[in-house]
Design a protein around this motif. Structure first.
Motif, PDB file in Angstrom:
ATOM      1  N   VAL A 145      21.927 -60.533 -46.216  1.00 17.34           N
ATOM      2  CA  VAL A 145      22.907 -60.317 -47.286  1.00 17.34           C
ATOM      3  C   VAL A 145      24.191 -59.717 -46.728  1.00 17.34           C
ATOM      4  O   VAL A 145      25.302 -60.143 -47.083  1.00 17.34           O
ATOM      5  CB  VAL A 145      22.316 -59.412 -48.384  1.00 17.34           C
ATOM      6  CG1 VAL A 145      23.391 -59.026 -49.394  1.00 17.34           C
ATOM      7  CG2 VAL A 145      21.157 -60.102 -49.079  1.00 17.34           C
ATOM      8  N   ILE A 146      24.064 -58.734 -45.850  1.00 16.01           N
ATOM      9  CA  ILE A 146      25.250 -58.096 -45.275  1.00 16.01           C
ATOM     10  C   ILE A 146      26.047 -59.086 -44.436  1.00 16.01           C
ATOM     11  O   ILE A 146      27.284 -59.098 -44.468  1.00 16.01           O
ATOM     12  CB  ILE A 146      24.847 -56.875 -44.427  1.00 16.01           C
ATOM     13  CG1 ILE A 146      24.211 -55.811 -45.312  1.00 16.01           C
ATOM     14  CG2 ILE A 146      26.056 -56.294 -43.705  1.00 16.01           C
ATOM     15  CD1 ILE A 146      25.035 -55.425 -46.511  1.00 16.01           C
ATOM     16  N   SER A 147      25.365 -59.949 -43.716  1.00 11.91           N
ATOM     17  CA  SER A 147      26.063 -60.980 -42.955  1.00 11.91           C
ATOM     18  C   SER A 147      26.815 -61.920 -43.888  1.00 11.91           C
ATOM     19  O   SER A 147      27.891 -62.419 -43.539  1.00 11.91           O
ATOM     20  CB  SER A 147      25.052 -61.779 -42.118  1.00 11.91           C
ATOM     21  OG  SER A 147      25.681 -62.826 -41.430  1.00 11.91           O
ATOM     22  N   ASP A 148      26.275 -62.144 -45.086  1.00  7.54           N
ATOM     23  CA  ASP A 148      26.913 -63.034 -46.056  1.00  7.54           C
ATOM     24  C   ASP A 148      28.216 -62.460 -46.607  1.00  7.54           C
ATOM     25  O   ASP A 148      29.193 -63.193 -46.799  1.00  7.54           O
ATOM     26  CB  ASP A 148      25.970 -63.300 -47.242  1.00  7.54           C
ATOM     27  CG  ASP A 148      24.694 -64.010 -46.840  1.00  7.54           C
ATOM     28  OD1 ASP A 148      24.721 -64.738 -45.839  1.00  7.54           O
ATOM     29  OD2 ASP A 148      23.671 -63.831 -47.535  1.00  7.54           O
ATOM     30  N   ILE A 149      28.232 -61.159 -46.893  1.00  4.19           N
ATOM     31  CA  ILE A 149      29.340 -60.591 -47.671  1.00  4.19           C
ATOM     32  C   ILE A 149      30.330 -59.772 -46.858  1.00  4.19           C
ATOM     33  O   ILE A 149      31.425 -59.476 -47.338  1.00  4.19           O
ATOM     34  CB  ILE A 149      28.807 -59.714 -48.824  1.00  4.19           C
ATOM     35  CG1 ILE A 149      28.075 -58.473 -48.283  1.00  4.19           C
ATOM     36  CG2 ILE A 149      27.903 -60.517 -49.748  1.00  4.19           C
ATOM     37  CD1 ILE A 149      27.650 -57.481 -49.350  1.00  4.19           C
ATOM     38  N   ALA A 150      29.975 -59.370 -45.631  1.00  2.79           N
ATOM     39  CA  ALA A 150      30.843 -58.482 -44.847  1.00  2.79           C
ATOM     40  C   ALA A 150      31.315 -59.178 -43.576  1.00  2.79           C
ATOM     41  O   ALA A 150      30.498 -59.669 -42.794  1.00  2.79           O
ATOM     42  CB  ALA A 150      30.113 -57.190 -44.494  1.00  2.79           C
ATOM     43  N   SER A 151      32.622 -59.214 -43.367  1.00  2.00           N
ATOM     44  CA  SER A 151      33.179 -59.791 -42.149  1.00  2.00           C
ATOM     45  C   SER A 151      32.836 -58.901 -40.959  1.00  2.00           C
ATOM     46  O   SER A 151      32.505 -57.717 -41.135  1.00  2.00           O
ATOM     47  CB  SER A 151      34.698 -59.931 -42.279  1.00  2.00           C
ATOM     48  OG  SER A 151      35.307 -58.651 -42.370  1.00  2.00           O
ATOM     49  N   PRO A 152      32.884 -59.422 -39.739  1.00  2.00           N
ATOM     50  CA  PRO A 152      32.509 -58.613 -38.566  1.00  2.00           C
ATOM     51  C   PRO A 152      33.255 -57.291 -38.455  1.00  2.00           C
ATOM     52  O   PRO A 152      32.685 -56.295 -38.015  1.00  2.00           O
ATOM     53  CB  PRO A 152      32.854 -59.535 -37.393  1.00  2.00           C
ATOM     54  CG  PRO A 152      32.712 -60.914 -37.951  1.00  2.00           C
ATOM     55  CD  PRO A 152      33.189 -60.817 -39.372  1.00  2.00           C
ATOM     56  N   ALA A 153      34.526 -57.249 -38.876  1.00  3.06           N
ATOM     57  CA  ALA A 153      35.327 -56.034 -38.726  1.00  3.06           C
ATOM     58  C   ALA A 153      34.840 -54.900 -39.620  1.00  3.06           C
ATOM     59  O   ALA A 153      35.085 -53.729 -39.325  1.00  3.06           O
ATOM     60  CB  ALA A 153      36.795 -56.334 -39.028  1.00  3.06           C
ATOM     61  N   GLU A 154      34.164 -55.197 -40.713  1.00  2.00           N
ATOM     62  CA  GLU A 154      33.697 -54.163 -41.642  1.00  2.00           C
ATOM     63  C   GLU A 154      32.180 -54.154 -41.779  1.00  2.00           C
ATOM     64  O   GLU A 154      31.622 -53.418 -42.584  1.00  2.00           O
ATOM     65  CB  GLU A 154      34.326 -54.377 -43.013  1.00  2.00           C
ATOM     66  CG  GLU A 154      34.081 -55.755 -43.592  1.00  2.00           C
ATOM     67  CD  GLU A 154      34.856 -56.017 -44.867  1.00  2.00           C
ATOM     68  OE1 GLU A 154      35.514 -55.083 -45.365  1.00  2.00           O
ATOM     69  OE2 GLU A 154      34.790 -57.157 -45.372  1.00  2.00           O
ATOM     70  N   ARG A 155      31.509 -54.947 -40.968  1.00  4.37           N
ATOM     71  CA  ARG A 155      30.051 -55.097 -41.085  1.00  4.37           C
ATOM     72  C   ARG A 155      29.313 -53.818 -40.726  1.00  4.37           C
ATOM     73  O   ARG A 155      28.258 -53.522 -41.298  1.00  4.37           O
ATOM     74  CB  ARG A 155      29.588 -56.256 -40.203  1.00  4.37           C
ATOM     75  CG  ARG A 155      28.154 -56.693 -40.426  1.00  4.37           C
ATOM     76  CD  ARG A 155      27.894 -58.007 -39.719  1.00  4.37           C
ATOM     77  NE  ARG A 155      28.608 -59.097 -40.374  1.00  4.37           N
ATOM     78  CZ  ARG A 155      28.901 -60.256 -39.780  1.00  4.37           C
ATOM     79  NH1 ARG A 155      28.591 -60.443 -38.511  1.00  4.37           N
ATOM     80  NH2 ARG A 155      29.549 -61.199 -40.438  1.00  4.37           N
ATOM     81  N   GLY A 156      29.843 -53.062 -39.785  1.00  4.34           N
ATOM     82  CA  GLY A 156      29.168 -51.831 -39.370  1.00  4.34           C
ATOM     83  C   GLY A 156      28.974 -50.870 -40.519  1.00  4.34           C
ATOM     84  O   GLY A 156      27.886 -50.304 -40.702  1.00  4.34           O
ATOM     85  N   SER A 157      30.007 -50.669 -41.324  1.00  2.00           N
ATOM     86  CA  SER A 157      29.917 -49.744 -42.454  1.00  2.00           C
ATOM     87  C   SER A 157      28.908 -50.219 -43.484  1.00  2.00           C
ATOM     88  O   SER A 157      28.149 -49.421 -44.051  1.00  2.00           O
ATOM     89  CB  SER A 157      31.289 -49.576 -43.122  1.00  2.00           C
ATOM     90  OG  SER A 157      32.192 -48.941 -42.247  1.00  2.00           O
ATOM     91  N   TYR A 158      28.878 -51.521 -43.725  1.00  2.00           N
ATOM     92  CA  TYR A 158      27.930 -52.053 -44.706  1.00  2.00           C
ATOM     93  C   TYR A 158      26.486 -51.938 -44.216  1.00  2.00           C
ATOM     94  O   TYR A 158      25.582 -51.608 -44.981  1.00  2.00           O
ATOM     95  CB  TYR A 158      28.271 -53.512 -45.032  1.00  2.00           C
ATOM     96  CG  TYR A 158      29.324 -53.640 -46.101  1.00  2.00           C
ATOM     97  CD1 TYR A 158      28.990 -53.689 -47.444  1.00  2.00           C
ATOM     98  CD2 TYR A 158      30.680 -53.705 -45.769  1.00  2.00           C
ATOM     99  CE1 TYR A 158      29.960 -53.800 -48.427  1.00  2.00           C
ATOM    100  CE2 TYR A 158      31.659 -53.813 -46.741  1.00  2.00           C
ATOM    101  CZ  TYR A 158      31.292 -53.860 -48.073  1.00  2.00           C
ATOM    102  OH  TYR A 158      32.252 -53.957 -49.054  1.00  2.00           O
TER     103      TYR A 158
END
Length: 520
Positions: A145-158
């Motif tokens: 799900v996180i890979s679906d909705i969060a771009s690589p630049a903000e994925r860490g926080s999600y």
């Protein structure tokens, strides 16, 4: 079950040139709500395991069996939790996240009702495995799900926010289990899980939208059937957004656990998974030995022994948030060093980006902290210093190990954008295998060499992950590019085969050939 059919699915925009579309069509508010829902769902896998520990003696007594037989239900639970996500993860990548959440939570809900009402050992053994099958894939799906909705630049926080649930659950589980079993009896542990999982299932049914990029693209393609949330049946709060994906023909297939095993054959993936697995084994062994060591050394009662998990949990909770922020900062620093402009909205193309270096940039600090505190924790227990010392060290162990978890999990998602849930399932196989091996040897090690040397051994294993991380940073991009090139060639060949398999396309090709002039 009907034979598999061909389906139309979206493909990522990076391959199709739709550069103006955002990475996610969900608003920031919606993405935060989705992250909260999947964090809640991901909590059940570790919670089900750790809430069970305080009940072992009372269940053995009521069922008239030995503690060793009850421990076998823990072993069987772990075996299933290592295997089931390999199927569940691939299923989620094929059919979408939402249907698999529904199926797994219904299984889990029913298993807990059975566990609460059963009074025989065979039923306990079987239902614990069913319970594990229902809950063990929740973390795997959450990464998808996180890979679906969060771009690589903000994925860490999600990732950090979502992992708050599963990272804190191991500390809350023994406390809840001890209170419920001590005050109301062990069946109420499972009744509590029935109520909690029923509430989670209801919220997922009502609020969770389908996020899989293979089903709804960046979120702008309308979901259908079970992929559609109940709330969306009445209204849609999301304005139409240009899709990052366009339909493409791809044959439907059944999920296979072999896909997770195949992913493990990739050099860069295996290094990440080994780092993750070694720290997970250490984490599990520290957690599993906490209550028994503190009862033996400090004379704690069972309820007090449950409360000692809380410092570890607080460390995990704080680190989940902070490590996400650190990963996003490291991403920005690495991008700037390579002269890359970050696209949070549209998403970055990672094909030539040193994402391995970005994710592991701060890993050295965390690993060093973990090694020092793990050794200190073991010798604090061995020398029987004041109880405050090992409790404080627990906090830092939990924080440092959680940071490593988040970095490994996020990187694994980054390098497998097309099947993130399957990639996480492959990690789960290794983590569970290493954890089971560590737990099998734990009590013998403590009995023969004491907690000081036991945890020094585990710290040494953590030290061995440093060369793995160095190798990943040094050659990871090269390995990934070689793999993507090979996959690109394979995909090109499959597209030609699909042309032959699709009668309409084949007719057009043959018609074109018929109309072409013949050369003599």
């Amino acid at each position: 079950m009907p034979a598999p059919k061909s389906e139309t699915i979206p493909q990522d925009t990076e391959k199709n040139g739709c550069s103006n579309a955002p990475y996610s069509g969900f608003t920031n508010s919606q993405r935060k709500q989705i992250a909260l829902l999947v964090a809640f769902a991901a909590m059940f896998s570790p919670l089900s395991s750790f809430i069970y520990y305080p009940c072992i003696d009372s269940i053995a007594k009521d069922l008239g069996v030995t503690v060793e037989l009850i421990n076998l239900t823990i072993t069987s639970y772990m075996i299933v939790s290592g295997i089931a996500p390999a199927i569940i993860g691939d299923f989620a990548d094929i059919l979408g996240r939402r249907p698999i959440y529904m199926i797994t939570f219904i299984i889990y809900f029913a298993a807990n009702i059975g566990l609460a009402t059963q009074r025989s050992y065979p039923a306990l053994l079987v239902l614990r495995m069913v319970q594990s099958a229902g809950s063990s894939g929740t973390i795997t799906i959450a990464y998808g799900v996180i890979s679906d909705i969060a771009s690589p630049a903000e994925r860490g926080s999600y990732v950090g926010a979502v992992l708050c649930g599963p990272n804190v659950a191991p500390s809350l589980g023994p406390v809840l289990g001890g209170v419920l079993a001590g005050r109301l009896g062990w069946p109420w542990v499972f009744w509590f899980l029935v109520v909690l999982s029923g509430f989670c299932l209801s919220t997922l049914l009502i609020f969770l939208p389908e996020t899989s990029r293979g089903v709804v693209g960046n979120g702008s393609i309308p979901a259908r059937g079970i992929n559609r949330s109940f709330l969306s049946l009445f209204y849609s709060s999301r304005a139409p957004v240009a899709s990052t994906d366009i339909p493409a023909f791809r044959p439907m297939r059944f999920p296979s656990p072999l896909k997770s095993l195949y992913i493990l054959s990739e050099k860069d993936t295996m290094l990440i998974v080994l780092v993750y697995g070694i720290f997970y084994m250490t984490y599990g062994c520290i957690q599993a030995s906490l209550s028994s060591l503190f009862i033996d050394i400090y004379g704690f009662e069972e309820l007090e022994a449950g409360l000692i998990y809380l410092p570890f949990g607080f460390g995990c909770l704080i680190a989940s948030f902070l490590s996400g922020k650190i990963m996003d900062r490291d991403y920005r620093v690495t991008a700037k060093a390579y002269g890359i402009t970050i696209e949070k909205v549209k998403g970055d193309d990672l094909a030539d980006f040193q994402i391995e270096k970005a994710r592991f940039r701060s890993s050295g600090y965390l690993i060093t902290l973990a090694i020092i505190t793990i050794i200190g924790y073991g010798w604090a227990l061995d020398t029987k210093v004041h109880v405050a010392v090992p409790l404080i060290l627990q906090f830092f162990i939990g924080a440092s190990i959680t940071g490593v978890f988040n970095m490994c999990g996020t990187l694994l998602t980054d390098i497998h954008p097309q099947n993130p849930a399957t990639a996480q399932a492959s990690s789960n196989i290794v983590r569970c295998a290493l954890s089971a091996s560590g737990l099998a040897a734990l009590q013998e090690l403590i009995a023969h060499i004491g907690p000081g040397w036991t945890f020094t051994v585990f710290a040494t294993l953590c030290l061995a992950t440093i060369p793995m991380i160095v190798a990943e940073i040094r050659w990871g991009l090269q390995w990934r590019q070689a793999r993507n090139t090979a996959k690109g060639a394979q995909t090109h060949g499959q597209q030609g085969l699909q042309t032959v398999q699709n009668p309409a396309v084949l007719h057009e090709v043959l018609e074109d050939q018929r109309l072409m002039p013949t050369r003599h």
